[in-house]
Design a protein around this motif. Structure first.
Motif, short mmCIF file in Angstrom:
data_model
loop_
_atom_site.label_atom_id
_atom_site.label_comp_id
_atom_site.label_asym_id
_atom_site.label_seq_id
_atom_site.Cartn_x
_atom_site.Cartn_y
_atom_site.Cartn_z
N ILE A 24 29.09 44.57 7.54
CA ILE A 24 30.12 43.37 7.95
C ILE A 24 30.64 43.35 9.36
O ILE A 24 30.43 41.55 8.99
CB ILE A 24 31.43 44.37 7.45
CG1 ILE A 24 31.08 43.95 5.97
CG2 ILE A 24 32.61 43.72 7.42
CD1 ILE A 24 32.47 45.98 5.20
N VAL A 25 30.63 44.23 10.23
CA VAL A 25 30.10 43.88 11.46
C VAL A 25 29.49 42.76 12.14
O VAL A 25 29.64 41.79 12.38
CB VAL A 25 30.31 45.02 12.59
CG1 VAL A 25 30.30 44.56 13.71
CG2 VAL A 25 31.59 45.79 12.30
N VAL A 29 28.98 37.62 12.88
CA VAL A 29 28.18 37.26 14.01
C VAL A 29 28.16 36.07 14.26
O VAL A 29 28.04 34.75 14.59
CB VAL A 29 26.87 38.42 14.21
CG1 VAL A 29 26.32 37.55 15.47
CG2 VAL A 29 27.40 39.77 14.78
N HIS A 30 27.51 35.25 12.34
CA HIS A 30 27.11 34.69 12.28
C HIS A 30 28.38 33.23 11.84
O HIS A 30 27.93 32.43 11.13
CB HIS A 30 25.88 34.33 11.73
CG HIS A 30 25.84 34.43 10.73
ND1 HIS A 30 26.28 34.51 9.33
CD2 HIS A 30 25.57 36.00 9.56
CE1 HIS A 30 26.49 35.24 8.19
NE2 HIS A 30 25.54 36.04 8.67
N ALA A 31 29.72 33.76 11.53
CA ALA A 31 30.55 33.34 10.37
C ALA A 31 30.66 31.59 11.57
O ALA A 31 31.24 32.57 12.44
CB ALA A 31 31.86 33.96 10.34
N SER A 37 19.00 30.75 15.43
CA SER A 37 18.15 31.88 15.58
C SER A 37 19.44 32.99 15.27
O SER A 37 19.44 34.01 15.66
CB SER A 37 18.24 31.48 17.15
OG SER A 37 19.54 31.45 18.33
N LEU A 38 20.56 33.02 16.67
CA LEU A 38 21.85 33.48 15.96
C LEU A 38 21.78 34.48 14.44
O LEU A 38 22.53 35.22 13.51
CB LEU A 38 22.91 33.30 16.21
CG LEU A 38 24.49 34.35 16.85
CD1 LEU A 38 23.80 35.69 17.45
CD2 LEU A 38 25.11 33.39 16.81
N ARG A 43 21.16 37.75 10.22
CA ARG A 43 20.36 38.36 9.19
C ARG A 43 19.51 39.81 8.76
O ARG A 43 19.00 40.45 7.79
CB ARG A 43 19.77 36.93 8.37
CG ARG A 43 20.64 36.28 7.90
CD ARG A 43 21.98 36.70 6.94
NE ARG A 43 22.54 37.94 6.04
CZ ARG A 43 23.10 38.69 5.65
NH1 ARG A 43 24.46 38.08 6.14
NH2 ARG A 43 22.81 39.10 4.86
N ASP A 44 18.03 39.52 9.74
CA ASP A 44 17.66 40.33 9.63
C ASP A 44 17.88 42.11 10.35
O ASP A 44 17.81 42.45 9.67
CB ASP A 44 16.31 39.58 11.36
CG ASP A 44 15.56 38.77 10.92
OD1 ASP A 44 15.17 39.00 10.07
OD2 ASP A 44 14.44 38.38 11.37
#
Length: 166
Positions: A24-25, A29-31, A37-38, A43-44
């Motif tokens: 969840i945290v 990050v990418h929202a 790249s972020l 996702r990775d």
């Protein structure tokens, strides 16, 4: 042996729930970003945590739970709270499979996006599945854990056979 299985069950629970909360945290990050790249990094990271923590935690929960049932020769299944606990466990495992598949699809979509072959829209459907099924899973996980701790229908009879009591 029963106590070791119970410890393994608690460790599996910690791995499983802890990794979900970390997802969840990391997912936040990418929202709202267009930086591919972020998105790919987030996702990775989620994919790695799923393979290294979520799935092994779930497998440890299933194996240790089955071991405790086997060790008590099925006596655990006579308790109503355990039957409900097991039903929730099956539902949690099923939803978890759907979420793990969504995590993989999100990782593939993020990789395509980073390579310039995809669109942000490709993240929408698996992202929604991950978000809402994951939220439902957390609720079921917490209800199941609460049920295992409270055991409202527990019968407190001493064990006559020397087998572990629950």
């Amino acid at each position: 042996m029963y106590r070791w299985l119970k410890l393994a069950h608690v460790l599996g629970f910690a791995l499983f729930l802890g990794s979900i909360l970390a997802h969840i945290v990391t997912g936040r990050v990418h929202a709202g970003t267009d930086d591919a790249s972020l998105v790919l990094y987030a996702r990775d990271t989620i994919c790695l945590a799923t393979r290294a923590l979520t799935v092994p935690g779930l497998l440890l929960l299933i194996a240790s739970g089955a071991g405790m049932i086997w060790l008590t020769r099925g006596d655990l299944l006579r308790h109503r709270w355990m039957q409900i606990h097991l039903a929730f466990g099956v539902a949690i495992a099923g939803v978890s499979v759907a979420v793990v598949i969504a995590v993989a699809k999100l990782a593939w979509a993020a990789q395509a996006l980073a390579q310039g072959h995809g669109a942000v829209e490709a993240l929408a459907l698996p992202g929604a599945l991950e978000r809402y099924a994951g939220a439902a899973n957390i609720v079921m996980i917490l209800l199941t854990a609460g049920l295992a701790l409270v055991r409202p229908w527990r019968q407190t009879k001493p064990a006559a056979s020397g087998r572990p009591t629950v």
